[in-house]
Every structure is written in structure tokens, then in C-alpha cells.
Design an enzyme around this catalytic site. Structure first.
Site, PDB file in Angstrom:
ATOM      1  N   LEU A  24       0.824  -1.210   0.000  1.00  8.49           N
ATOM      2  CA  LEU A  24       0.000   0.000   0.000  1.00  8.49           C
ATOM      3  C   LEU A  24       0.855   1.256   0.000  1.00  8.49           C
ATOM      4  O   LEU A  24       0.407   2.323  -0.405  1.00  8.49           O
ATOM      5  CB  LEU A  24      -0.933   0.005   1.215  1.00  8.49           C
ATOM      6  CG  LEU A  24      -2.055  -1.042   1.210  1.00  8.49           C
ATOM      7  CD1 LEU A  24      -2.733  -1.092   2.575  1.00  8.49           C
ATOM      8  CD2 LEU A  24      -3.072  -0.734   0.118  1.00  8.49           C
ATOM      9  N   GLY A  25       2.081   1.141   0.498  1.00  8.75           N
ATOM     10  CA  GLY A  25       2.970   2.298   0.537  1.00  8.75           C
ATOM     11  C   GLY A  25       4.178   2.008   1.393  1.00  8.75           C
ATOM     12  O   GLY A  25       4.293   0.963   2.030  1.00  8.75           O
ATOM     13  N   GLY A  27       7.500   4.303   3.730  1.00  2.00           N
ATOM     14  CA  GLY A  27       7.996   5.597   4.185  1.00  2.00           C
ATOM     15  C   GLY A  27       9.061   5.415   5.236  1.00  2.00           C
ATOM     16  O   GLY A  27       9.652   4.336   5.381  1.00  2.00           O
ATOM     17  N   GLY A  28       9.292   6.486   6.000  1.00  2.00           N
ATOM     18  CA  GLY A  28      10.357   6.464   6.982  1.00  2.00           C
ATOM     19  C   GLY A  28      10.131   5.493   8.127  1.00  2.00           C
ATOM     20  O   GLY A  28      11.088   5.032   8.752  1.00  2.00           O
ATOM     21  N   VAL A  32       3.966  -0.525   4.363  1.00  2.00           N
ATOM     22  CA  VAL A  32       2.576  -0.871   4.647  1.00  2.00           C
ATOM     23  C   VAL A  32       2.077  -1.817   3.557  1.00  2.00           C
ATOM     24  O   VAL A  32       2.167  -1.515   2.363  1.00  2.00           O
ATOM     25  CB  VAL A  32       1.675   0.376   4.706  1.00  2.00           C
ATOM     26  CG1 VAL A  32       0.253  -0.020   5.096  1.00  2.00           C
ATOM     27  CG2 VAL A  32       2.229   1.398   5.691  1.00  2.00           C
ATOM     28  N   LYS A  46       1.471  -2.631   8.858  1.00  2.67           N
ATOM     29  CA  LYS A  46       2.691  -1.824   8.810  1.00  2.67           C
ATOM     30  C   LYS A  46       3.820  -2.619   9.444  1.00  2.67           C
ATOM     31  O   LYS A  46       3.767  -2.957  10.624  1.00  2.67           O
ATOM     32  CB  LYS A  46       2.496  -0.482   9.528  1.00  2.67           C
ATOM     33  CG  LYS A  46       3.777   0.350   9.603  1.00  2.67           C
ATOM     34  CD  LYS A  46       3.509   1.794   9.983  1.00  2.67           C
ATOM     35  CE  LYS A  46       3.035   2.587   8.794  1.00  2.67           C
ATOM     36  NZ  LYS A  46       2.993   4.045   9.067  1.00  2.67           N
ATOM     37  N   ASP A 140       2.179  12.954  14.848  1.00  2.00           N
ATOM     38  CA  ASP A 140       2.522  12.975  13.416  1.00  2.00           C
ATOM     39  C   ASP A 140       1.254  13.126  12.582  1.00  2.00           C
ATOM     40  O   ASP A 140       1.081  12.470  11.567  1.00  2.00           O
ATOM     41  CB  ASP A 140       3.279  11.699  13.031  1.00  2.00           C
ATOM     42  CG  ASP A 140       3.989  11.827  11.673  1.00  2.00           C
ATOM     43  OD1 ASP A 140       4.214  12.972  11.226  1.00  2.00           O
ATOM     44  OD2 ASP A 140       4.307  10.790  11.070  1.00  2.00           O
TER      45      ASP A 140
END
Length: 264
Positions: A24-25, A27-28, A32, A46, A140
Site C-alpha cells: 500500500l505504501g 515511508g520512513g 505498509v 505496517k 505525526d
């Protein structure tokens, strides 16, 4: 199939008891995945970055913090349903929300206006009120962490920033996204719910304008703007503009709470 990309070499085929269907994605914080349980239910999983797992005590603190976030009421938030460890890296299983992020929606379709903008403001403030009432601070909150579900906005990743902070006993990196962080997050003082309200206000500016509230550029430049300037709020409608301006106060003690935002 939801908007996923294929698994890459090195990705696991499963995490815990969940079969992975795609990405799904990333990042830092980690990657995910879209996962499926034995009964066919779908979840966002995640898988956290490796440095969370370097210290066993830090990993255990991380899992405790995330598990505690499960007590947040299900008001406009994606519920955490499971946690665990796979290949010595923690993972978090949460409700899967079918919809783009606010960041993607504004980028692809333009700023929000009218009643849609007001529904976004109310829905996200409601989510923050639930998070704060449970004793948590998101830390965040940003457009990428607001998913636009068919029945309204849904906030994700609450509890994870605090868990990362608890686990990172030997690091000094910022916990959060600089463009949406409150002034106090760059100092050594306590970070409480007022920081989320500052980030909420920044997110409303982005939603209404399509622009980051304190501009783009080097991290140090953005931080300096956060500490010394105020965004242009002229494109926000009257009542919302007033509430956003109050939440952008440099002094956290003067910012309204999520409940006060909803009343106003």
C-alpha cells in the site's frame, strides 16, 4: 484489488497469520502492506523499519505503546487490531480503509471547499478528541495520515510516533513530519495534545489551499518559518479561519483543545 503495488524481492509472503496481497505504501517508519486473514478479511499491515528492532527493550516498549493505542474510541480513526514481531521487526495490523489520503486527494483533485472542507475539519477534530481522551498524542498528524473513506475522514497511525520515541533510546532523529510539527516539538519541552492541534491547523491549511502551510525547502528553513512566521490564512472561510489561527498560536497553552474546536 485496492490501489496496491506488487510485492518486491525481499518482501515476506506473510506476516504473522496474514497473507500479503501487495504494497500500500512505504515511508520512513516502514512498509505498509495489504494483508488478508484466514477468513478473507483485509487489513493494513505496517512492518516497521529495522532500527526499531535493534534494541530488544526498545522493541518491547514499542509494542506496549502501540497495543495501548487500541483503547482509542472508534470515532473517525482506523482501529489497531493486532501487533506482533516478524523477522525481529514489529508489525501493526489495523483496519483497512478503502480511500485515498487527504494528501493524494488534494494533489490529484485540488483543494477542498465549502461543506466538504467543514466536514473534513469536524471529522478530523473528532478523531483527535478521541485520541486525546484516551491519553494519547498523535505527534505525526498530517494530510498523509488522513484517509478519505466513503463515510468520512479517518485518522491513521496514532500512537506510532510515541512508540517510536519510546523505542529510540539511542537516536536523535525527529519524531514527526517537520512541515506539520509544532514549535515545541523542536525543543526539549513536553509534547502534548496542543501539538496535534497545531498540526491539525496546518492540515486544514493544506486541505484548503493545496500548499504546505510553511512552504517548501530545506528542513532548517521550514523549521525557522514555523518558529517565526504565520501562514497566510486568507483562503480559509471565516469561522474555520479563526479556529485555525488560534490553533497556530506559537504558545501551546493558548491553543484550543480538540473539544473546543468542535464547539466553535
Amino acid at each position: 484489488m485496492p490501489d496496491t503495488s506488487p510485492l518486491r524481492p525481499g518482501d515476506p509472503e506473510s506476516i504473522g497469520s496474514y497473507r500479503l496481497l501487495g504494497r500500500l505504501g512505504d515511508g520512513g517508519q516502514g512498509v505498509v502492506y495489504l494483508g488478508e486473514d484466514a477468513s478473507g478479511g483485509r487489513f493494513a499491515i505496517k512492518w516497521m523499519r529495522g532500527d526499531v528492532a535493534e534494541d530488544l527493550a526498545g522493541r518491547e516498549r514499542f509494542l506496549r505503546e502501540v497495543a495501548a493505542a487500541r483503547r482509542v474510541a472508534a470515532f473517525c480513526t482506523a482501529q489497531i487490531v493486532d501487533t506482533g514481531v516478524e523477522r525481529d521487526r514489529p508489525y501493526i495490523v489495523s483496519e483497512y480503509i478503502a480511500g485515498p489520503s487527504l494528501q493524494a486527494l488534494v494533489r490529484d483533485s485540488g483543494p477542498r471547499t465549502g461543506s466538504g472542507l467543514h466536514r473534513l475539519a469536524v471529522g478530523t477534530a473528532t478523531a483527535l478528541a478521541a485520541i486525546h481522551q484516551a491519553g494519547f498524542v498523535h505527534r505525526d498528524f498530517k494530510p498523509a495520515n488522513v484517509l478519505m473513506a466513503p463515510d468520512g475522514p479517518c485518522v491513521i497511525d496514532f500512537g506510532i510516533a510515541k512508540a517510536l520515541d519510546a523505542a529510540a533510546t539511542t537516536t536523535s532523529h525527529l519524531i514527526g513530519t517537520p512541515s506539520y510539527m509544532a514549535p515545541e516539538q523542536f525543543g526539549e519541552g513536553p509534547v502534548g495534545p496542543p501539538a496535534d492541534m497545531f498540526a491539525w491547523a496546518c492540515t486544514m491549511v493544506y486541505a484548503a489551499t493545496g500548499e504546505h502551510p510553511f512552504g517548501d525547502g530545506a528542513v532548517a528553513t521550514v523549521i525557522n518559518r514555523i518558529l517565526t512566521t504565520t501562514p497566510d490564512l486568507d483562503r480559509l472561510p471565516g469561522t474555520l479561519r479563526d479556529v485555525v489561527a488560534a490553533c497556530l498560536d506559537k504558545d501551546p497553552a493558548r491553543r484550543p483543545t480538540a473539544e473546543q474546536v468542535l464547539v466553535r
